[in-house]
Design a protein around this motif. Structure first.
Motif, mmCIF file in Angstrom:
data_model
loop_
_atom_site.group_PDB
_atom_site.id
_atom_site.type_symbol
_atom_site.label_atom_id
_atom_site.label_comp_id
_atom_site.label_asym_id
_atom_site.label_seq_id
_atom_site.Cartn_x
_atom_site.Cartn_y
_atom_site.Cartn_z
ATOM 1 N N TYR A 273 0.828 -1.002 -0.447
ATOM 2 C CA TYR A 273 -0.481 -0.096 0.149
ATOM 3 C C TYR A 273 1.464 1.711 0.109
ATOM 4 O O TYR A 273 0.176 2.389 -0.273
ATOM 5 N N VAL B 101 -11.737 0.308 -0.124
ATOM 6 C CA VAL B 101 -10.201 -0.273 0.734
ATOM 7 C C VAL B 101 -11.225 -1.705 0.904
ATOM 8 O O VAL B 101 -11.988 -1.877 1.551
ATOM 9 N N THR C 282 -7.600 0.372 5.759
ATOM 10 C CA THR C 282 -8.031 1.751 5.205
ATOM 11 C C THR C 282 -7.385 2.614 5.457
ATOM 12 O O THR C 282 -7.671 4.522 5.570
ATOM 13 N N THR D 118 -4.604 3.580 4.120
ATOM 14 C CA THR D 118 -4.865 4.346 2.902
ATOM 15 C C THR D 118 -4.988 5.919 3.714
ATOM 16 O O THR D 118 -5.112 6.884 2.175
ATOM 17 N N GLY E 252 -13.857 1.911 4.554
ATOM 18 C CA GLY E 252 -13.559 0.672 4.247
ATOM 19 C C GLY E 252 -15.002 -0.274 3.865
ATOM 20 O O GLY E 252 -15.756 0.251 4.291
#
Length: 312
Positions: free
Chosen positions: A99, A117, A126, A129, A142
């Motif tokens: 990621y 996600v 998530t 991210t 998410g």
């Protein structure tokens, strides 16, 4: 007329099933499938595209990350697969490495997209991210316990021989071993679960524990037989995408950034959330039993500790 574009990152078992179900749902004009294994992505995209003439016009194709440019939604399914005997949280260090590069490239081409996600452990990835992307928390979502909630309703529907759409309840917390089936807010046709059990002359001896165990272990049960899960999660992801693109303001248990709800902050967990065109519109806080409240906070601690101990 505006074209809706969804890009799916990862053409594995989950990503290809998601792209296929998105095609069937007819909510997107363009579906881009990206995978580091371009040959695999090309094969999956071609297979899906060849069915479009039987449904509705939609452009399904494989491409580079640059081809995902200006997507409305980027669905992220890429990452290491969960193996037999491996928990979702065991995957964290493997997927963090993936990621840290992937999210930066996605953001480069999609500065205005909503990031959804799906890869496990979804709550942790998530959160990662959100941190890497720099996006507002409303645009990083998410898939959370949308699938677990569906499993909850399906399990009860099978036990009682009912239409699962008449069962109203939620699974909250982590999408994983510390999830909470919220029996205190569960209703069947407007009747509380305790009243319904009395009506059906069913004694609540281990009933709730059995249902909660069934949904918690559902993925492990499937993985032990076929090696992965993909169909039901594809339906859940499509439901989330539909709520976004159609601005449905649907209430779903997506994984959202909590900022004080249930006494928990700075973590992604699932709770009923209003989802629309701008992403997360409002997080709803259920009135939980004392035990459910404590379990939710414990679920948050599980996620926070993994993040703290991971190779971030």
């Amino acid at each position: 007329m505006k074209r809706n574009k969804i890009s799916v990152i990862g053409a594995g078992n989950v990503g290809s099933a998601v792209a296929f179900h998105l095609m069937i749902s007819k909510i997107a004009s363009d579906i881009v499938l990206y995978d580091i294994d371009n040959k695999k992505a090309l094969g999956e995209a071609l297979d899906i595209y060849q069915g479009t003439s039987l449904l509705a016009p939609v452009n399904v194709y494989a491409g580079t990350l640059e081809d995902t440019k200006n997507s409305d939604i980027v669905v992220i399914t890429a990452g290491a697969n969960q193996k037999v005997g491996e928990t979702r949280l065991d995957l964290v260090n493997k997927n963090i490495q993936i990621y840290q590069t992937l999210i930066k490239d996605i953001v480069k081409y999609n500065p205005n997209a909503i990031l959804l996600v799906v890869s496990n452990p979804v709550d942790i990835l998530t959160y990662i991210t959100y941190k890497i992307s720099g996006f507002p928390k409303s645009r990083v979502i998410g898939s959370g316990t949308v699938l677990d909630t569906s499993r909850f309703k399906a399990a009860l529907a099978r036990r009682f021989n009912l239409d699962s759409r008449n069962i109203h309840g939620y699974v909250i917390g982590e999408h994983g071993d510390s999830e909470i089936a919220v029996f205190s807010n569960l209703h069947i046709g407007g009747i509380t679960i305790d009243e319904f059990l009395k009506l059906k002359h069913i004694e609540d001896i281990n009933f709730k524990e059995d249902i909660a165990s069934e949904i918690k272990n559902a993925a492990y049960e499937i993985i032990s037989r076929k090696g992965y899960t993909n169909y039901a999660v594809a339906v859940a992801v499509t439901k989330i995408c539909t709520a976004i693109l159609r601005d449905e303001r649907s209430i779903m248990t997506v994984s959202s950034f909590l900022d004080g709800q249930y006494g928990v902050s700075d973590v992604y967990l699932s709770t009923p959330t209003i989802v629309g065109r701008e992403g997360i519109l409002e997080i709803l806080e259920l009135t939980l039993s004392h035990q459910e409240q404590m379990r939710f906070r414990k679920s948050a601690d599980v996620i926070k500790n993994i993040i703290k101990e991971s190779n971030l």
